[in-house]
Design a protein around this motif. Sequence first.
Motif, short mmCIF file in Angstrom:
data_model
loop_
_atom_site.label_atom_id
_atom_site.label_comp_id
_atom_site.label_asym_id
_atom_site.label_seq_id
_atom_site.Cartn_x
_atom_site.Cartn_y
_atom_site.Cartn_z
N GLN A 1 42.74 27.91 39.00
CA GLN A 1 43.15 28.49 40.30
C GLN A 1 42.01 29.85 40.30
O GLN A 1 41.36 30.22 41.38
CB GLN A 1 44.37 29.08 40.21
CG GLN A 1 44.77 30.13 41.36
CD GLN A 1 46.29 30.56 41.35
OE1 GLN A 1 47.02 30.33 40.48
NE2 GLN A 1 46.62 31.39 42.27
N TYR A 2 41.67 30.48 39.35
CA TYR A 2 40.83 31.75 39.30
C TYR A 2 39.36 31.30 38.69
O TYR A 2 38.47 32.14 39.08
CB TYR A 2 41.32 32.78 38.27
CG TYR A 2 42.74 33.05 38.55
CD1 TYR A 2 43.16 33.57 39.80
CD2 TYR A 2 43.77 32.85 37.69
CE1 TYR A 2 44.44 33.86 39.82
CE2 TYR A 2 45.12 33.03 37.99
CZ TYR A 2 45.51 33.79 39.20
OH TYR A 2 46.79 33.79 39.44
N THR B 1 43.10 28.89 33.46
CA THR B 1 43.66 28.66 34.84
C THR B 1 42.60 28.21 35.91
O THR B 1 41.56 29.00 36.19
CB THR B 1 44.49 29.86 35.61
OG1 THR B 1 45.35 30.14 34.35
CG2 THR B 1 45.09 29.38 36.72
N CYS C 1 39.89 30.94 24.96
CA CYS C 1 41.28 31.27 25.05
C CYS C 1 42.29 31.33 23.80
O CYS C 1 42.85 32.28 23.77
CB CYS C 1 42.00 30.12 26.20
SG CYS C 1 41.82 28.49 25.28
N VAL D 1 33.79 34.90 34.46
CA VAL D 1 35.19 35.50 34.11
C VAL D 1 34.89 36.18 32.66
O VAL D 1 35.36 37.31 32.33
CB VAL D 1 36.44 34.66 34.20
CG1 VAL D 1 37.61 35.33 33.91
CG2 VAL D 1 36.43 34.20 35.61
N ILE E 1 44.46 33.48 31.89
CA ILE E 1 43.28 33.50 33.03
C ILE E 1 42.34 32.59 32.73
O ILE E 1 41.78 31.93 33.87
CB ILE E 1 42.85 34.85 33.26
CG1 ILE E 1 43.89 35.64 33.95
CG2 ILE E 1 41.61 34.83 34.23
CD1 ILE E 1 43.68 37.21 34.01
N VAL E 2 41.72 32.46 31.52
CA VAL E 2 40.53 31.63 31.48
C VAL E 2 40.91 30.20 31.37
O VAL E 2 40.04 29.36 31.32
CB VAL E 2 39.59 32.01 30.16
CG1 VAL E 2 39.28 33.52 30.17
CG2 VAL E 2 40.76 31.91 28.83
N MET F 1 47.15 36.06 40.20
CA MET F 1 47.08 36.75 38.98
C MET F 1 48.21 37.80 38.72
O MET F 1 48.55 38.09 37.51
CB MET F 1 45.69 37.52 39.15
CG MET F 1 45.38 38.15 37.80
SD MET F 1 43.77 39.02 37.94
CE MET F 1 42.71 37.45 38.22
N ILE G 1 35.69 40.13 31.17
CA ILE G 1 36.79 40.26 30.21
C ILE G 1 36.15 40.87 28.89
O ILE G 1 36.70 42.04 28.22
CB ILE G 1 37.34 38.66 29.77
CG1 ILE G 1 38.00 38.26 30.75
CG2 ILE G 1 38.12 38.87 28.38
CD1 ILE G 1 38.56 36.90 30.49
N ILE H 1 50.81 36.45 36.57
CA ILE H 1 50.74 36.38 35.18
C ILE H 1 51.10 37.43 34.53
O ILE H 1 51.89 37.67 33.32
CB ILE H 1 49.05 35.86 34.80
CG1 ILE H 1 48.74 34.49 35.25
CG2 ILE H 1 48.73 36.18 33.31
CD1 ILE H 1 47.31 34.04 35.20
N ALA I 1 47.10 38.17 28.73
CA ALA I 1 46.98 37.78 30.16
C ALA I 1 45.42 36.95 30.32
O ALA I 1 45.41 36.11 31.15
CB ALA I 1 46.97 38.94 31.02
N PHE I 2 44.24 37.79 29.59
CA PHE I 2 43.04 37.05 29.50
C PHE I 2 43.08 35.68 29.00
O PHE I 2 42.43 35.00 29.72
CB PHE I 2 41.97 38.01 28.86
CG PHE I 2 41.72 39.42 29.70
CD1 PHE I 2 41.84 39.21 30.93
CD2 PHE I 2 41.26 40.43 28.83
CE1 PHE I 2 41.69 40.78 31.34
CE2 PHE I 2 40.89 41.56 29.31
CZ PHE I 2 41.04 41.50 30.55
#
Length: 393
Positions: free
Chosen positions: A46-47, A44, A115, A265, A41-42, A1, A269, A4, A37-38
């Motif tokens: 990975q998270y 990806t 996103c 997530v 993140i949504v 994170m 957010i 990012i 960034a948010f």
Amino acid sequence: MLDIFRGLKNLIKVSHIHIDSSIFRLHYSITVMILLAFSLIVTTRQYVGNPIDCIHTKDIPEDVLNTFCWIHSTYTIPSAFLKIVGEEVPYPGVDNSRTTSPSDRKYTKYYQWVCFCLFFQAILFYAPRWLWKSWEGGKIHALMMDLDVGICSEVEKKQKKKLLLDYLWDNLKNHNWWAYRYYLCELLALLNVVGQMFLMNKFFDGAFLTFGFDVIAFLDRDQEDRIDPMIFIFPRMTKCTFHKFGTSGEVERHDAVCILPLNVVNEKIYVFLWFWFLILGGLTALVVMYRCVVIVSPRMRVYLLRLRFRLIRGDVLDILVRKSKLGDWFLISMLGENVDSLIFRDVMHDLAAKLSAANSGVGLGGSLRGDPGQSGHLMHHHGSTIGRDPLDV
């Protein structure tokens, strides 16, 4: 994170040349970085992991069911949120579809667009900054002439101060439209924050405006009585109906239960964005009200200049406000934030001396940078006594 946020760090780099207020900078630097960034993140795994996982049967391939439910959306049954988990329903919002009315279904469609919506919001937050930067046209940077660093030769310093003074003198009372454009951009920033609150409220079917209050109320309730309001907007377990032809050629119905890890997530957010937009909107509203007071009150302009530039004498600031317009006051304020304080003081004293001389119809032999007593005597001698002006506060 952290990778990012590291890639977005250029957005929060504050230029050493200030052409706007600190609150205005929050819109196009911090807020844009957060939204981008948010948005990343949504998307990806990975998270978040798989955005949707549905319980499937051997008759339907896992990827097919997951893809179908992701595309065609899933639903919850609002009445099932109030039932006892483990006795009446397996999960909050999940119930037997055959025993409930089709109208008692709330379809969850937004998660496909989160996103894109966050990215679009980031563009809207940057738009007032882009507009003001194009209207400002590099004026402050051109007028600074590297005078933000007071260490230079006296000859160079004197020449640059004269150029700045000549510009301010020749273009006096011609900056109103320039200042009003900036005030318009601040107003657009406020309208953008308020509009985005209503945009997200529409995005979440009218449940976003009170979302933060509901979360606070949830934290204050007893453990036995409270129901997490976030699962109403961001359900973690939903249902999906899949139809296919069976071996006999008849249409078969398959009800699947789907897990939405992405909503774990999303709820964090949008709780953060709710509070952030509320704070940002409140601060921006105060700035807009402050601008309105400055527009209608010359006395307030004098007071603000005295408060910010204490090296400049009060009578000089009185002359500057009285003999100029709102746009000139705004330009002077911006220059004062960027130019070396001693150089700025000298230029303002010289400009006030020229204004006083022009008003009296004769030239002054010296600058207001000289002896205060002598300057006051000269202005009094030519009928320009500052003490009798109504703006002297």
